[in-house]
Motif scaffolding. Sequence first.
Motif, PDB file in Angstrom:
ATOM      1  N   CYS A  37       0.942  -1.217   0.106  1.00 57.95           N
ATOM      2  CA  CYS A  37       0.149   0.173  -0.118  1.00 57.95           C
ATOM      3  C   CYS A  37       0.940   1.333   0.159  1.00 57.95           C
ATOM      4  O   CYS A  37       0.422   2.409  -0.431  1.00 57.95           O
ATOM      5  CB  CYS A  37      -1.115  -0.076   1.311  1.00 57.95           C
ATOM      6  N   ASP A  41       0.415   3.872  -2.814  1.00 53.87           N
ATOM      7  CA  ASP A  41       0.165   5.355  -2.452  1.00 53.87           C
ATOM      8  C   ASP A  41       1.044   6.481  -3.209  1.00 53.87           C
ATOM      9  O   ASP A  41       0.624   7.282  -3.621  1.00 53.87           O
ATOM     10  CB  ASP A  41       0.275   5.386  -0.896  1.00 53.87           C
ATOM     11  N   ASP A  44       0.238   6.501  -6.664  1.00 55.20           N
ATOM     12  CA  ASP A  44      -0.935   7.430  -6.942  1.00 55.20           C
ATOM     13  C   ASP A  44      -0.401   8.975  -6.956  1.00 55.20           C
ATOM     14  O   ASP A  44      -0.965   9.676  -7.811  1.00 55.20           O
ATOM     15  CB  ASP A  44      -1.861   7.029  -5.990  1.00 55.20           C
ATOM     16  N   ARG A 142      -5.700   0.863  -5.345  1.00 60.06           N
ATOM     17  CA  ARG A 142      -5.557   1.682  -4.229  1.00 60.06           C
ATOM     18  C   ARG A 142      -5.892   1.153  -2.714  1.00 60.06           C
ATOM     19  O   ARG A 142      -6.778   0.313  -3.017  1.00 60.06           O
ATOM     20  CB  ARG A 142      -6.261   2.981  -4.441  1.00 60.06           C
ATOM     21  N   ASP A 145      -7.129   4.410   3.689  1.00 57.38           N
ATOM     22  CA  ASP A 145      -6.389   5.171   4.482  1.00 57.38           C
ATOM     23  C   ASP A 145      -5.957   4.287   5.765  1.00 57.38           C
ATOM     24  O   ASP A 145      -4.700   4.292   6.073  1.00 57.38           O
ATOM     25  CB  ASP A 145      -7.060   6.264   5.313  1.00 57.38           C
ATOM     26  N   ILE A 148      -2.835   1.964   4.607  1.00 59.88           N
ATOM     27  CA  ILE A 148      -1.580   2.783   4.482  1.00 59.88           C
ATOM     28  C   ILE A 148      -1.344   2.863   5.690  1.00 59.88           C
ATOM     29  O   ILE A 148       0.217   2.854   6.148  1.00 59.88           O
ATOM     30  CB  ILE A 148      -2.208   4.027   3.674  1.00 59.88           C
TER      31      ILE A 148
END
Length: 322
Positions: A37, A41, A44, A142, A145, A148
């Motif tokens: 992740c 991230d 992204d 993705r 939160d 991550i």
Amino acid sequence: MIEAVKPSKEVDVRRFGLAISLMIGALWIGPPAYANCLVIDQLDKLQILQARLARDPDTGLFSNDIRQLRAISAGMSNRETLDAVDGNSFTGHGADFMRFLQNTKDLLQGASLHDPQSVRPHFTRAARNNLEQVRDHLTGLRCNDTQIAVESAAASQGTSGGDSDAEDLAEVAENISAIAEEVFQLRSLVIVLAASIAISVITPIIRRWIILRRRREKRHNTTYPTQYDWENRTIDGMLIDINCHGTKLRHEKDNPLPIGTTIDLVICGEQTTGTVVWSNTHYSGLQFKNLISLKQVDEICAATDEKTASPKTQNGAPKDAA
């Protein structure tokens, strides 16, 4: 003596093949790929920043965007990216992400913090298409939160601990396993196999084409009588040398053919059209409109009378005059 050595060589080859198979089998067994992740991230963020620059770099955020791109890309590696997206660098989405990372490096090399226009040449159609491909791939990759945050905490805890020899060996083994997993993926093997088959099929065709081309271009000295039509007259001439592409014609004495003229001449009983590409007092160079066959060239060479080839002059000119 040679026959006695062959069996031992075959045994060695079998043993070597068995050892390679065992190594491949051992390397193939590794931990399953999973989505990292943190790396996703970062990818992204790289995509969002570059998409904004592609739309309009001339904003107040330009300098900050370039700094962020440099900071994020500095911590990215191809290996980590491929592991995170579960791909390979040869095909599919893995290749798209590899191209994306390279495009990011190219963008930063040409970017100036004080000149937003410096990045515009980078965003070609290919670069924009790659941004869209990466955006589409990231849609299904993705993390939320919470994921991550969990991985970020785990990474921080991992970096705070000391590294032991056992951990170093485990990391090396994991990297080797990951490399082997990428190299020996089914898709990669299929691509290599297909490429090998294509090369084995195409190579003989190319070699045959090269040999045929050389045969067609090879010039042959001849003294082959012919006739050609020009200015509503049929005129006797002589082919001095020839290949499949053209010939050197001894034309009517003191009546050279103008360059660019198209004439018909008789070769092996058939009308052949040629264009005059050079001309002088004695000879004209003709380029055939359509290639004649190698069989016709051979017939002309076979029909050449050696007795007529012996004179030192032809039509008042040296035999080998240009």
